[in-house]
Design a protein around this motif. Structure first.
Motif, PDB file in Angstrom:
ATOM      1  N   LEU A  85      64.568  24.184  44.812  1.00 59.38           N
ATOM      2  CA  LEU A  85      63.442  23.255  44.794  1.00 59.38           C
ATOM      3  C   LEU A  85      63.381  22.438  46.081  1.00 59.38           C
ATOM      4  O   LEU A  85      62.301  22.060  46.529  1.00 59.38           O
ATOM      5  N   ILE A  86      64.547  22.196  46.713  1.00 58.01           N
ATOM      6  CA  ILE A  86      64.570  21.416  47.956  1.00 58.01           C
ATOM      7  C   ILE A  86      63.818  22.165  49.057  1.00 58.01           C
ATOM      8  O   ILE A  86      63.019  21.581  49.799  1.00 58.01           O
ATOM      9  N   GLN A  87      64.058  23.449  49.180  1.00 55.34           N
ATOM     10  CA  GLN A  87      63.351  24.249  50.183  1.00 55.34           C
ATOM     11  C   GLN A  87      61.856  24.312  49.866  1.00 55.34           C
ATOM     12  O   GLN A  87      61.015  24.283  50.768  1.00 55.34           O
ATOM     13  N   TYR A  88      61.522  24.368  48.608  1.00 49.10           N
ATOM     14  CA  TYR A  88      60.129  24.401  48.167  1.00 49.10           C
ATOM     15  C   TYR A  88      59.413  23.117  48.579  1.00 49.10           C
ATOM     16  O   TYR A  88      58.304  23.143  49.107  1.00 49.10           O
ATOM     17  N   LEU A  89      60.078  21.981  48.375  1.00 49.86           N
ATOM     18  CA  LEU A  89      59.500  20.689  48.747  1.00 49.86           C
ATOM     19  C   LEU A  89      59.412  20.549  50.262  1.00 49.86           C
ATOM     20  O   LEU A  89      58.422  20.044  50.794  1.00 49.86           O
ATOM     21  N   ALA A  90      60.461  20.983  50.968  1.00 48.45           N
ATOM     22  CA  ALA A  90      60.490  20.867  52.422  1.00 48.45           C
ATOM     23  C   ALA A  90      59.379  21.691  53.068  1.00 48.45           C
ATOM     24  O   ALA A  90      58.886  21.353  54.153  1.00 48.45           O
ATOM     25  N   PRO A  96      53.455  22.154  40.635  1.00 47.10           N
ATOM     26  CA  PRO A  96      54.600  22.293  39.723  1.00 47.10           C
ATOM     27  C   PRO A  96      55.040  23.752  39.666  1.00 47.10           C
ATOM     28  O   PRO A  96      54.214  24.666  39.740  1.00 47.10           O
ATOM     29  N   VAL A  97      56.349  23.974  39.549  1.00 43.79           N
ATOM     30  CA  VAL A  97      56.862  25.337  39.595  1.00 43.79           C
ATOM     31  C   VAL A  97      58.101  25.474  38.702  1.00 43.79           C
ATOM     32  O   VAL A  97      58.915  24.548  38.617  1.00 43.79           O
ATOM     33  N   GLN A 123      66.786  26.286  31.876  1.00 43.45           N
ATOM     34  CA  GLN A 123      65.644  26.483  32.774  1.00 43.45           C
ATOM     35  C   GLN A 123      65.144  25.128  33.263  1.00 43.45           C
ATOM     36  O   GLN A 123      65.292  24.112  32.578  1.00 43.45           O
ATOM     37  N   GLN A 124      64.578  25.117  34.469  1.00 46.32           N
ATOM     38  CA  GLN A 124      64.114  23.873  35.091  1.00 46.32           C
ATOM     39  C   GLN A 124      62.688  24.031  35.585  1.00 46.32           C
ATOM     40  O   GLN A 124      62.280  25.118  36.017  1.00 46.32           O
ATOM     41  N   LEU A 125      61.955  22.927  35.527  1.00 46.40           N
ATOM     42  CA  LEU A 125      60.578  22.885  36.010  1.00 46.40           C
ATOM     43  C   LEU A 125      60.469  21.758  37.018  1.00 46.40           C
ATOM     44  O   LEU A 125      60.781  20.599  36.701  1.00 46.40           O
ATOM     45  N   GLY A 126      60.092  22.084  38.250  1.00 41.78           N
ATOM     46  CA  GLY A 126      59.979  21.084  39.303  1.00 41.78           C
ATOM     47  C   GLY A 126      58.556  20.560  39.423  1.00 41.78           C
ATOM     48  O   GLY A 126      57.599  21.347  39.425  1.00 41.78           O
TER      49      GLY A 126
END
Length: 249
Positions: A85-90, A96-97, A123-126
């Motif tokens: 999720l960090i790379q996704y945000l960066a 939401p994913v 499972q996680q949802l960002g």
């Protein structure tokens, strides 16, 4: 997209009302996390600010409350482990994913193993919180089992409300640091105090609307209520009175 139910919209309204009425900005992250946990029936929710460039991170809210002793350590580990999720945000992504969709071999990853061991979630949802500068901010919702289409529809619909609530929280925290909440507060709500603080910083109604992700019409309604409660009828007299009363600096 699946249809949402009346109860879903009740959850959204409850969340917005709770955020706008709560006087303590440092507790709003916990309040948002708790409402999302209840609305989605999930195991854990964490709300964090992360600076991918420096590796700095700060947990701003979580649910359940019992997570508190371990949340900061967990967030720091996610930085070191380069949670997907960090790379996704960066990369500037704002939708939401489901985190498992970002990671090949999710069920064999350290993030999956630790979350299952420590919290019983699989499972996680960002949910990214749109910000113009670092740190990037996100809510991570976790549960045992996959998220349903209905869950994703709910999160997609509530996402803009969460972004607005987050901006309100950050502005209220910044303004409160400048001017501690006075006593009495002239009956102004936390939202009205936030609008008043921005007014005292010479922002126009349109600029306040952009800062808080509101419509200019909504800001105008807030200003009308502020004027009525303070007994004023224009911007200048309102700001002068507010400064004399210690409401703003």
């Amino acid at each position: 997209m699946p249809r949402l139910h009346a109860r879903d919209y009740e959850h959204m309204l409850d969340l917005v009302a709770a955020v706008l009425e709560h006087p303590e900005p440092d507790r709003l992250g916990h309040l948002i996390a708790d409402h999302l946990r209840e609305s989605l029936g999930c195991g854990t929710v964490t709300f964090s600010g992360i600076d991918p460039a420096t590796g700095a991170a700060r947990a701003e809210g979580w649910a359940p409350e019992a997570m508190g002793r371990h949340v900061e350590d967990m967030v720091q580990r996610r930085i070191l482990q380069q949670h997907p999720l960090i790379q996704y945000l960066a990369a500037g992504e704002r939708r939401p994913v489901v985190v498992g969709d970002l990671c090949d071999g999710w069920r064999h990853s350290p993030w999956y193993s630790e979350a299952r061991r420590d919290y019983g979630t699989t499972q996680q949802l960002g949910i990214p919180m749109a910000t113009e500068t670092a740190p990037v901010r996100a809510i991570v919702v976790a549960r045992d089992g996959d998220f349903t289409d209905h869950d994703l529809a709910f999160v997609t619909r509530v996402h803009p409300l969460l972004v607005t609530a987050d901006r309100h929280t950050r502005e209220l925290r910044r303004l409160r640091a400048k001017t501690p909440l006075p006593v009495p507060d002239h009956g102004l709500t936390p939202r009205e105090l936030t609008v008043l603080g921005l007014l005292a910083e010479d922002l126009t109604a349109a600029a306040i609307a952009r800062r808080l992700s509101l419509s200019p019409h909504t800001v105008k309604r807030h200003l009308e209520k502020i004027y009525r409660k303070l007994g004023t009828n224009n911007r200048l007299s309102t700001v002068l009175l507010a400064k004399e009363a210690g409401l703003v600096t």
